[in-house]
Motif scaffolding. Structure first.
Motif, PDB file in Angstrom:
ATOM      1  N   GLN A  92     -31.193 -28.442 -23.439  1.00  3.52           N
ATOM      2  CA  GLN A  92     -29.798 -27.929 -23.069  1.00  3.52           C
ATOM      3  C   GLN A  92     -29.573 -28.470 -21.612  1.00  3.52           C
ATOM      4  O   GLN A  92     -30.384 -28.274 -20.793  1.00  3.52           O
ATOM      5  CB  GLN A  92     -29.559 -26.466 -23.271  1.00  3.52           C
ATOM      6  N   LEU A  93     -28.186 -28.724 -21.502  1.00  3.78           N
ATOM      7  CA  LEU A  93     -27.704 -29.305 -20.063  1.00  3.78           C
ATOM      8  C   LEU A  93     -27.060 -27.984 -19.677  1.00  3.78           C
ATOM      9  O   LEU A  93     -26.087 -27.637 -20.298  1.00  3.78           O
ATOM     10  CB  LEU A  93     -26.862 -30.515 -20.121  1.00  3.78           C
ATOM     11  N   TYR A  94     -27.458 -27.366 -18.499  1.00  3.50           N
ATOM     12  CA  TYR A  94     -26.827 -26.197 -17.801  1.00  3.50           C
ATOM     13  C   TYR A  94     -26.252 -26.890 -16.651  1.00  3.50           C
ATOM     14  O   TYR A  94     -26.862 -27.626 -15.919  1.00  3.50           O
ATOM     15  CB  TYR A  94     -28.211 -25.256 -17.270  1.00  3.50           C
ATOM     16  N   MET A  95     -24.953 -26.478 -16.566  1.00  2.00           N
ATOM     17  CA  MET A  95     -24.053 -27.156 -15.599  1.00  2.00           C
ATOM     18  C   MET A  95     -23.335 -25.972 -14.809  1.00  2.00           C
ATOM     19  O   MET A  95     -23.005 -24.758 -15.344  1.00  2.00           O
ATOM     20  CB  MET A  95     -22.956 -27.905 -16.038  1.00  2.00           C
ATOM     21  N   GLU A  96     -23.424 -26.143 -13.534  1.00  2.00           N
ATOM     22  CA  GLU A  96     -22.237 -25.242 -12.651  1.00  2.00           C
ATOM     23  C   GLU A  96     -21.320 -26.102 -12.246  1.00  2.00           C
ATOM     24  O   GLU A  96     -21.675 -27.171 -11.532  1.00  2.00           O
ATOM     25  CB  GLU A  96     -23.221 -24.576 -11.652  1.00  2.00           C
ATOM     26  N   VAL A  97     -20.055 -25.893 -12.375  1.00  2.00           N
ATOM     27  CA  VAL A  97     -19.057 -26.436 -11.768  1.00  2.00           C
ATOM     28  C   VAL A  97     -18.127 -25.614 -10.886  1.00  2.00           C
ATOM     29  O   VAL A  97     -17.817 -24.538 -11.024  1.00  2.00           O
ATOM     30  CB  VAL A  97     -17.981 -26.892 -12.960  1.00  2.00           C
ATOM     31  N   GLY A  98     -17.945 -26.042  -9.701  1.00  2.00           N
ATOM     32  CA  GLY A  98     -17.458 -25.359  -8.466  1.00  2.00           C
ATOM     33  C   GLY A  98     -16.054 -25.902  -8.266  1.00  2.00           C
ATOM     34  O   GLY A  98     -15.733 -27.196  -8.223  1.00  2.00           O
ATOM     35  N   ILE A  99     -15.018 -25.089  -7.984  1.00  2.00           N
ATOM     36  CA  ILE A  99     -13.658 -25.240  -7.329  1.00  2.00           C
ATOM     37  C   ILE A  99     -13.071 -24.690  -6.263  1.00  2.00           C
ATOM     38  O   ILE A  99     -13.388 -23.533  -6.107  1.00  2.00           O
ATOM     39  CB  ILE A  99     -12.779 -25.343  -8.460  1.00  2.00           C
ATOM     40  N   ALA A 100     -12.871 -25.705  -5.141  1.00  2.00           N
ATOM     41  CA  ALA A 100     -12.337 -24.906  -4.084  1.00  2.00           C
ATOM     42  C   ALA A 100     -10.679 -25.253  -3.821  1.00  2.00           C
ATOM     43  O   ALA A 100     -10.389 -26.292  -4.264  1.00  2.00           O
ATOM     44  CB  ALA A 100     -13.205 -25.324  -2.777  1.00  2.00           C
ATOM     45  N   GLN A 127     -15.166 -35.998 -27.676  1.00  2.00           N
ATOM     46  CA  GLN A 127     -15.123 -34.751 -28.439  1.00  2.00           C
ATOM     47  C   GLN A 127     -15.028 -33.382 -27.699  1.00  2.00           C
ATOM     48  O   GLN A 127     -16.110 -33.515 -26.695  1.00  2.00           O
ATOM     49  CB  GLN A 127     -16.234 -34.608 -29.672  1.00  2.00           C
ATOM     50  N   LEU A 128     -14.475 -32.460 -27.662  1.00  2.00           N
ATOM     51  CA  LEU A 128     -14.441 -31.234 -27.041  1.00  2.00           C
ATOM     52  C   LEU A 128     -15.785 -30.558 -27.180  1.00  2.00           C
ATOM     53  O   LEU A 128     -16.007 -30.122 -28.292  1.00  2.00           O
ATOM     54  CB  LEU A 128     -13.235 -30.294 -27.111  1.00  2.00           C
ATOM     55  N   VAL A 129     -16.692 -30.402 -26.249  1.00  2.00           N
ATOM     56  CA  VAL A 129     -17.819 -29.603 -26.325  1.00  2.00           C
ATOM     57  C   VAL A 129     -17.997 -28.386 -25.656  1.00  2.00           C
ATOM     58  O   VAL A 129     -18.830 -27.335 -25.764  1.00  2.00           O
ATOM     59  CB  VAL A 129     -19.220 -30.456 -26.094  1.00  2.00           C
ATOM     60  N   ALA A 155     -21.586 -20.817 -16.660  1.00  2.00           N
ATOM     61  CA  ALA A 155     -21.704 -20.357 -17.986  1.00  2.00           C
ATOM     62  C   ALA A 155     -21.973 -21.731 -19.075  1.00  2.00           C
ATOM     63  O   ALA A 155     -22.061 -21.466 -20.189  1.00  2.00           O
ATOM     64  CB  ALA A 155     -20.496 -19.605 -18.780  1.00  2.00           C
ATOM     65  N   ILE A 156     -21.890 -23.025 -18.139  1.00  2.00           N
ATOM     66  CA  ILE A 156     -21.754 -24.016 -19.311  1.00  2.00           C
ATOM     67  C   ILE A 156     -23.062 -24.430 -19.715  1.00  2.00           C
ATOM     68  O   ILE A 156     -24.080 -24.619 -18.894  1.00  2.00           O
ATOM     69  CB  ILE A 156     -21.354 -25.332 -18.408  1.00  2.00           C
ATOM     70  N   ARG A 157     -23.441 -24.455 -20.863  1.00  2.00           N
ATOM     71  CA  ARG A 157     -24.617 -25.021 -21.666  1.00  2.00           C
ATOM     72  C   ARG A 157     -24.355 -25.793 -22.838  1.00  2.00           C
ATOM     73  O   ARG A 157     -23.487 -24.975 -23.879  1.00  2.00           O
ATOM     74  CB  ARG A 157     -25.349 -23.695 -21.978  1.00  2.00           C
ATOM     75  N   ILE A 158     -24.622 -27.029 -22.881  1.00  2.00           N
ATOM     76  CA  ILE A 158     -24.232 -27.800 -23.906  1.00  2.00           C
ATOM     77  C   ILE A 158     -25.576 -28.574 -24.223  1.00  2.00           C
ATOM     78  O   ILE A 158     -26.558 -28.827 -23.420  1.00  2.00           O
ATOM     79  CB  ILE A 158     -23.006 -28.775 -23.660  1.00  2.00           C
ATOM     80  N   ARG A 164     -24.214 -41.406 -21.270  1.00  2.00           N
ATOM     81  CA  ARG A 164     -23.655 -41.114 -19.918  1.00  2.00           C
ATOM     82  C   ARG A 164     -22.141 -41.021 -20.371  1.00  2.00           C
ATOM     83  O   ARG A 164     -21.269 -41.368 -19.976  1.00  2.00           O
ATOM     84  CB  ARG A 164     -23.773 -41.874 -18.779  1.00  2.00           C
ATOM     85  N   SER A 165     -22.034 -40.055 -21.447  1.00  2.00           N
ATOM     86  CA  SER A 165     -20.663 -39.996 -22.333  1.00  2.00           C
ATOM     87  C   SER A 165     -19.852 -38.732 -21.956  1.00  2.00           C
ATOM     88  O   SER A 165     -18.707 -38.641 -22.454  1.00  2.00           O
ATOM     89  CB  SER A 165     -20.774 -40.161 -23.645  1.00  2.00           C
ATOM     90  N   LEU A 166     -20.369 -38.079 -21.242  1.00  2.00           N
ATOM     91  CA  LEU A 166     -19.429 -36.607 -20.571  1.00  2.00           C
ATOM     92  C   LEU A 166     -18.437 -37.009 -19.604  1.00  2.00           C
ATOM     93  O   LEU A 166     -18.630 -37.575 -18.821  1.00  2.00           O
ATOM     94  CB  LEU A 166     -20.742 -35.550 -19.967  1.00  2.00           C
ATOM     95  N   VAL A 167     -17.266 -36.316 -19.838  1.00  2.00           N
ATOM     96  CA  VAL A 167     -16.329 -36.165 -18.940  1.00  2.00           C
ATOM     97  C   VAL A 167     -15.862 -34.778 -18.707  1.00  2.00           C
ATOM     98  O   VAL A 167     -15.749 -34.233 -19.582  1.00  2.00           O
ATOM     99  CB  VAL A 167     -15.031 -36.849 -19.571  1.00  2.00           C
TER     100      VAL A 167
END
Length: 185
Positions: A92-100, A127-129, A155-158, A164-167
């Motif tokens: 699984q790819l665990y991501m954290e995305v931060g916005i300021a 495709q929306l994942v 909470a991102i786990r995909i 390298r196809s993720l956007v």
């Protein structure tokens, strides 16, 4: 010191601190110079750092949120930067995305808390994942000046992508506008 200069100085200090906080992260989005990918390295039970962690993009029309117009303007919220981090564990790819960003009160501002609707969405080969709408509370006072905010989606786990196809998109999302089809829907 005159009150407006004091407010300006406080807001300028906040911007500098926000910039330093975003700059301290390993990667950032928003059109700056790209950082070379880091080699994969072990990180004990937390997983590994992959050599690919996709940039975060802001879709057109999602970086600014206005509540009201003219003399009825309550506030304007804007996103000033994004960042992300990635780990791979158990396939699984665990991501954290931060916005300021910041919220500037308008002429019709009322004291209290505003809820900023922030969406993080991830596409893999169109495709929306992943899609999650979060709420970021920000305190606003009419004479208080601009307020900074920071939002992090942890909470991102995909599934790890094949290439390298993720956007990754982030931005304000108040839902569909009447009569308009939302991009990507």
């Amino acid at each position: 010191m005159h009150m407006s200069k004091l407010i300006f100085a406080r807001n300028a200090a906040g911007l500098v601190l926000a910039g330093l906080a975003l700059g301290a992260c390993s990667t950032s989005g928003g059109g700056g110079a790209s950082v070379a990918p880091a080699p994969v390295r072990a990180a004990s039970s937390e997983g590994t750092v992959p050599d690919y962690c996709p940039q975060v993009s802001l879709r057109e029309g999602t970086a600014i949120l206005r509540k009201g117009e003219g003399d009825n303007l309550q506030y304007i919220a804007s996103i000033s930067g994004t960042t992300r981090s990635c780990r791979v564990r158990d396939g699984q790819l665990y991501m954290e995305v931060g916005i300021a960003g910041r919220v500037v009160p308008g002429p019709a501002a009322r004291s209290g808390e505003v809820q900023l609707p922030i969406r993080v969405a991830i596409l893999d080969a169109n495709q929306l994942v992943y899609s999650q709408l979060g709420q970021q509370p920000v305190g606003v006072t009419p004479a208080g000046g601009a307020q900074d905010f920071r939002y992090v989606d942890r909470a991102i786990r995909i599934a790890v992508p094949k290439g390298r196809s993720l956007v990754v998109y982030a931005g304000f999302d108040e839902g569909p506008q009447s009569g308009a089809k939302r991009p990507g829907s």
